[in-house]
Each structure stands twice: as structure tokens, then as C-alpha cells.
Design an enzyme around this catalytic site. Structure first.
Site, PDB file in Angstrom:
ATOM      1  N   LYS A  72       0.621  -1.162   0.136  1.00 19.15           N
ATOM      2  CA  LYS A  72      -0.065   0.049   0.255  1.00 19.15           C
ATOM      3  C   LYS A  72       0.822   1.218  -0.203  1.00 19.15           C
ATOM      4  CE  LYS A  72      -2.840  -1.233   3.483  1.00 19.15           C
ATOM      5  NZ  LYS A  72      -3.591  -1.152   4.469  1.00 19.15           N
ATOM      6  N   ARG A  73       2.029   1.147   0.722  1.00 15.06           N
ATOM      7  CA  ARG A  73       2.618   2.565   0.985  1.00 15.06           C
ATOM      8  C   ARG A  73       3.302   3.008  -0.360  1.00 15.06           C
ATOM      9  NH1 ARG A  73       6.728   1.359   5.595  1.00 15.06           N
ATOM     10  NH2 ARG A  73       6.360  -0.768   5.022  1.00 15.06           N
ATOM     11  N   MET A  74       3.536   2.248  -1.315  1.00 16.21           N
ATOM     12  CA  MET A  74       3.902   2.822  -2.918  1.00 16.21           C
ATOM     13  C   MET A  74       3.003   3.790  -3.325  1.00 16.21           C
ATOM     14  SD  MET A  74       7.065   1.473  -3.093  1.00 16.21           S
ATOM     15  CE  MET A  74       7.529   2.001  -4.751  1.00 16.21           C
TER      16      MET A  74
END
Ligand code: UD1
Ligand code: MG
Length: 246
Positions: free
Chosen positions: A15-17
Site C-alpha cells: 500500500k505504501r507505494m
């Protein structure tokens, strides 16, 4: 004994990308980051690569299909790193020999470090060699627990660690060398009895040790080469490290 093979975990969502592109396909100097991991495994002597795909599996498979030494295992639900490796059981059922277990988001991995893990495995007639590194920035990482003589005992995840264990600066890089048969035998005994309710690959080392098998933790990596890319910022950092290395 067969030549070494490699399992490369790449099923997670990341998710953090903040991007539609699967994490391992993000490019560094014009190549998807997972290809650098494939190169490091090849340099260490791996002749077959099994990439575990899940999130956007078709996209990852399409991007890597031109690599003749790459095959795929599908993990439809992400139930943990141990579960991801279990998905490779059929592909490797006939494999008698060493296997490297790696993740697809560590493009700075060095082939020589992985070759070191394989030589430790062989020379010590070990069932498992855990690749470790030392860092003060141990937040979120699995800690290496040793006895008073320095022998490996187990890996404890950050979320499951006691206050004393949280102080440990030797961490699990997520790179392992295993005897393939021992790995799949140990995986049958992994249970999701932990804070995250996941099937942890990291439990295999302790399971094998409790069976009286030889298990080592070897500080063969630097924290820099083992760092996973989780954000766009880290992606840019890795690109600049690669550029300055030539
Ligand atoms: C893992 C290790 C930890 C180590 C750290 C190094 C475990 C339980 N913990 O933690 O000891 O210090 O890596 O970075 O293994 N993945 C799948 N399928 C899954 C779950 C994960 O393919 O079901 C892939 C992810 O895409 C990722 C990799 O496995 O590339 C690691 O998974 P992640 O959940 O990030 O593990 P960590 O919590 O970082
Ligand atoms: Mg991670």
C-alpha cells in the site's frame, strides 16, 4: 544434489507505494526492481527461480515471462511469508538441494552475499542459514535470538518481542539458504500463533533447530543491501545508490 534454486516472494500488496503498479515492477534505472533480485540469485548460482505472485499476479507474470529460468507460484490470499513459500511446494517437489528464499523488493542484494549463505549451508551441513545484518534501526524487523554462547535460538518478530528482545540489533534480513526438503518439512509445522495471526516463514528456523538439525544465523549482509523498498522515497534512494555504484 541439484543446483541451487531461488524462491522470491512478491505476492504482497504494498500500500505504501501509493501506486497501481505492483511494487516489484517499479523501475530502477529502467528495470523492474525484482530483476535485480533475480540477477543476484543467478550470480549466487541459482538456475531456477520460483516467483510467488498474488496481488496483480497476471501483471507481474507478464512482465517477467521472457526470463527462461523464471516460473511462478500463485498465492491467492496473503496469509504470511511461510504460507507464500508453501505455494512453491509442487514446483520444487523434485528438487533435492539448496534453496535461497528472498523477497522481490530488495534490489541492492549482492550475489556474493547470497553465495556466502549457500556456502555456509554446505560447509556446515546445515538445514537452514538465516542471513542477518546489524542495525540500530531495527524497528519492525525480526530479531535474532541467540543463547549465551552465541548459538542461534530463534527469530522473534518485532510485534511478538519482549522488551529485552526489542533491544537486539541483529536482525533477520529475510534472505535464507535452506535445504529444500527440510524447508518444506518445517513448513508443515508452522502455526499462526502470533500477534499477526500469520504463517511466519521465520518459525521454520526454530522448528528445524528443535528437531536437532543444524541451523545457523550468519551475518552475511549489510543492512543497506537488505533494505526493502516500501515507499517512492526509498525507490529514489536505491536508484541513487545504484547510480553511484556504477
Ligand atoms: C519479514 C520477516 C522479518 C524480517 C523482514 C525483513 C516474517 C514473518 N518476518 O517481515 O523477520 O526482518 O521481513 O524485511 O517473515 N509476502 C508474500 N505473501 C504473504 C506475505 C508476504 O508474498 O502472504 C511477501 C511480501 O510481498 C514481501 C515479503 O513477503 O515482499 C515480506 O513480507 P512482509 O509482510 O513485508 O514481512 P515483514 O513484516 O517485513
Ligand atoms: Mg516488509
Amino acid at each position: 544434489m541439484n543446483d541451487p534454486v531461488a524462491i522470491i516472494l512478491a505476492a504482497g500488496k504494498s500500500k505504501r507505494m501509493k501506486s497501481e503498479t505492483p511494487k516489484v515492477l517499479h523501475e530502477i534505472l529502467g528495470r523492474p526492481m525484482v530483476e535485480y533480485v533475480l540477477d543476484a540469485a543467478r550470480e549466487a548460482g541459482a538456475t531456477r527461480m520460483v516467483v510467488v505472485v498474488g496481488h496483480k499476479a497476471e501483471v507481474v507474470q507478464e512482465a517477467l515471462k521472457h526470463h527462461e529460468d523464471v516460473e511462478f507460484a500463485l498465492q491467492t490470499e496473503q496469509l504470511g511469508t511461510g504460507h507464500a513459500v508453501m505455494m512453491c511446494r509442487d514446483a520444487l517437489a523434485e528438487h533435492d538441494g539448496p534453496v535461497l528464499v528472498l523477497t522481490g523488493d530488495t534490489p541492492l542484494l549482492k550475489g556474493t552475499s547470497l553465495a556466502g549463505l549457500l556456502s555456509d549451508l554446505k560447509e556446515n551441513d546445515a538445514a537452514c542459514v538465516v542471513g542477518t545484518a546489524t542495525t540500530e534501526a531495527n524497528e519492525g524487523l525480526g530479531r535474532i535470538v541467540r543463547d549465551s554462547e552465541g548459538n542461534f535460538l530463534r527469530i522473534v518478530e518485532h510485534k511478538d518481542a519482549s522488551p529485552e528482545e526489542l533491544q537486539i540489533q541483529e536482525i533477520n534480513t529475510g534472505c535464507f539458504a535452506y535445504d529444500c526438503k527440510a524447508l518444506f518439512e518445517a513448513l508443515t509445522e508452522v502455526r499462526p500463533e502470533n500477534k499477526q495471526g500469520e504463517l511466519y516463514l521465520t518459525d521454520c528456523a526454530e522448528i528445524l533447530r528443535n528437531k536437532g538439525r543444524n541451523v545457523l544465523a550468519a551475518e552475511r549482509l549489510t543492512i543497506e543491501e537488505a533494505m526493502g523498498v516500501n515507499t517512492q522515497e526509498q525507490l529514489a534512494e536505491v536508484a541513487s545508490v545504484m547510480q553511484s555504484d556504477g
